[in-house]
Scaffold this motif. Sequence first.
Motif, short mmCIF file in Angstrom:
data_model
loop_
_atom_site.label_atom_id
_atom_site.label_comp_id
_atom_site.label_asym_id
_atom_site.label_seq_id
_atom_site.Cartn_x
_atom_site.Cartn_y
_atom_site.Cartn_z
N LEU C 196 0.86 -1.18 0.00
CA LEU C 196 0.00 0.00 0.00
C LEU C 196 0.90 1.23 0.00
O LEU C 196 1.77 1.37 0.86
N VAL C 197 0.75 2.03 -1.01
CA VAL C 197 1.67 3.14 -1.21
C VAL C 197 0.97 4.47 -0.95
O VAL C 197 -0.14 4.69 -1.44
N PRO C 198 1.57 5.35 -0.17
CA PRO C 198 0.96 6.66 0.07
C PRO C 198 1.19 7.59 -1.12
O PRO C 198 2.00 7.31 -2.00
N THR C 199 0.48 8.69 -1.14
CA THR C 199 0.67 9.69 -2.19
C THR C 199 1.71 10.70 -1.72
O THR C 199 1.64 11.18 -0.59
N TYR C 200 2.63 10.99 -2.60
CA TYR C 200 3.69 11.94 -2.26
C TYR C 200 3.15 13.36 -2.44
O TYR C 200 2.66 13.72 -3.50
N TRP C 214 -2.02 9.10 3.06
CA TRP C 214 -2.53 7.75 2.85
C TRP C 214 -4.00 7.81 2.49
O TRP C 214 -4.70 8.75 2.85
N ASP C 215 -4.49 6.78 1.81
CA ASP C 215 -5.93 6.65 1.52
C ASP C 215 -6.72 6.67 2.82
O ASP C 215 -6.22 6.24 3.86
N ASP C 216 -7.94 7.09 2.74
CA ASP C 216 -8.77 7.17 3.94
C ASP C 216 -8.99 5.81 4.59
O ASP C 216 -9.05 5.68 5.80
N ASP C 217 -9.10 4.77 3.73
CA ASP C 217 -9.40 3.45 4.31
C ASP C 217 -8.12 2.66 4.64
O ASP C 217 -8.18 1.49 4.96
N TYR C 218 -6.94 3.31 4.58
CA TYR C 218 -5.68 2.62 4.90
C TYR C 218 -5.57 2.34 6.39
O TYR C 218 -5.85 3.19 7.23
#
Lengths: 165, 74, 439
Positions: C196-200, C214-218
């Motif tokens: 699972l990769v976060p957004t830079y 990170w995505d909300d559901d991470y």
Amino acid sequence: MSRIRALAGVISLSAGLLFSTANLAYAAQPAPELVLNLTNQQVKLSDYRGQVVYLDFWASWCKPCQRSFPWMNDMQAKYGEQGFTVIAVNLDSERKLADEFLSKLPAHFPVAFDPEGNSAQTYQLKGMPTSYLIDKTGQLRIAHQGFHVEKQASYEQEIQGLLAE
Amino acid sequence: MKRKFLAFVALAGVLQLSGCASLGVQPWERDLLAKDEMALGAEGVDLGLDDHIYFSKEATSGGRSFAGGGCGCN
Amino acid sequence: MQLNNKATVASALAGAACALLGTPAAQAEEGMLKDWQFDTAILYYGETDRVSLAEGVINATKTNDDDSIFNVKLVLDTLTGASANGAVAQPYAQTFSRPSGKDGYVVNAGETPLDDTFRDTRVQVSGSWMQPFADTWRATGAVNVSTEYDYLSLGLSGLLEKDLFMRNTTLSAGLSFQFDSIDPVGGTPDALTSMLVPTYLGDDNDEGEDEFEWDDDYEEGENKTGSESKTTTDLILGVTQVINRRMLMQFNYGLSVVDGYMTDPYKLLSVVDNAGMTQDIIYEGRPDSRTKHSFFWQTKYALDNAVVDVSYRFATDDWDIDSHTIDSRFRFNLGDNDYIQPHLRYYQQSAAEFYRPFLNQADPLPMYASADYRVGEMTAYTLGLKYGHKMENGHEWAVRAEYYQQDPKNAGFDEPGVLADLDLYPSVKAVILQFNYHF
């Protein structure tokens, strides 16, 4: 499967080797004559007839030999006047190495030098060090292969035994 | 694989046959072999450090003797 | 009378006896009857732009009067730096999450992705006792414990040796068991599941630090479980043979059976499309059993002022990794107290059957896959030089400098699209510096 059979082959071959040790059984016999090249004179082993001789074969590179020197000095000091002598035959091929050893662990008994190993050949040594106790009549009586610090007391008793004869 | 194994068996056999004969030395002829640098595991600390590096960086390790544990990888 | 702890009780007693009898005690026994020997070393290992390792060793050996030997060894090492994470380079910047799952890192376009979070300290303690018995036998027992932040290793081994033919032949058989447990930072990822990769978000905040979202559901620890373990059983059978006054030879067969978790929880794989563009990043997964055979041959030859040491090892395993190693050291004595010793080592391995530099999206997902170059095809060589000096007091020091280079190779994988223009198999170059002190 064939691997397992091969392994079994190795094991049976090895088992043959494991339990075939050649141990020297010892019966009293005349000590083979040796010419001893001491530091400044040449003598014969038979010149010591009448004394109990602890004949030790050693070399500078042999670790147990290092442990035997203090003990041999001790025995020489203790029984030298009762007709006992240690004779240590050095088998180093280079005299320099023997001299270095002796400068660190001085010997207070005669040391003979046999760089060619002729005496070792004559006595058919099976290990280093090997020592022989020769009685007053020149008979080989006891042989020790190796030098074991924990057996020092019994070595000494053997000397006492031969001196008492 | 199998061939290597047979080679090992053959070597063991050769050693058994030749045992006392031509190979080897008399007990008093070990002056050179007795030198520290002639021991098979001479420089044991170096060998241990090397093993640790190569264990971490390559897929094969050991063979000489038992290696110590741990990962210390990457 | 003062008992110096370096003298054996026996020689002290012998000395006392001599003193009593008025003969001079042999004092100059320095070095010769010394029963404790210490070998210490510090080592630096540094890869260009990647990991560096500092390691210290203290090895103490006591030889007893019955020739039994007690050995205890302490090793400390600390590892820092970056390590290839397994993903392929891309023509654009890539974002990865850190193993902790709390943060991320960015890799520039065209660069081999390296995870620079590695920081670990390892402590290893081992001890052994060798006991000679019945003149020609020796038995050795050893224990080993090694711990680091995420890793624990416990080992136990036994070795039996038998001398034959006036000690010209020695047979040996040894068995060792090792238990390892790994508790990866952030948990053990499920094999071949997506990272699972976060957004830079960039580094334009006040501190200039990278920021990720990170995505909300991470959820931290998603797709991850707790610790894992493996057991290793090793068997070694050996023959050592004295060939002549100058030559000695050893042959070992080793069998190693490993069961359990052998995946590297920090390694990844890229899943690419036909154009070579990464579509997904997944965690690697390796088989949970491995059986290895090794054949090791070593020979040592004494010249008048030199010692030649050459060894060859062939290893083969059911991961399809075959390796050949040639290791040689040539020691030249310069007089009585100095030596110089070049070292040459060559290593070559084939790729594990599950090695994949990347996966193609179009292909079905394999059961196991790893892009770790260390299980791929490669050659490596080491060139080194050691210089040693023995001092007046009998202590010895030595320095060693070596260069180690690994050259991973393409084991026959096509490189679609953009991958053809990127370096997927970069060489790893390292220097090794070491200082030894023996007393």
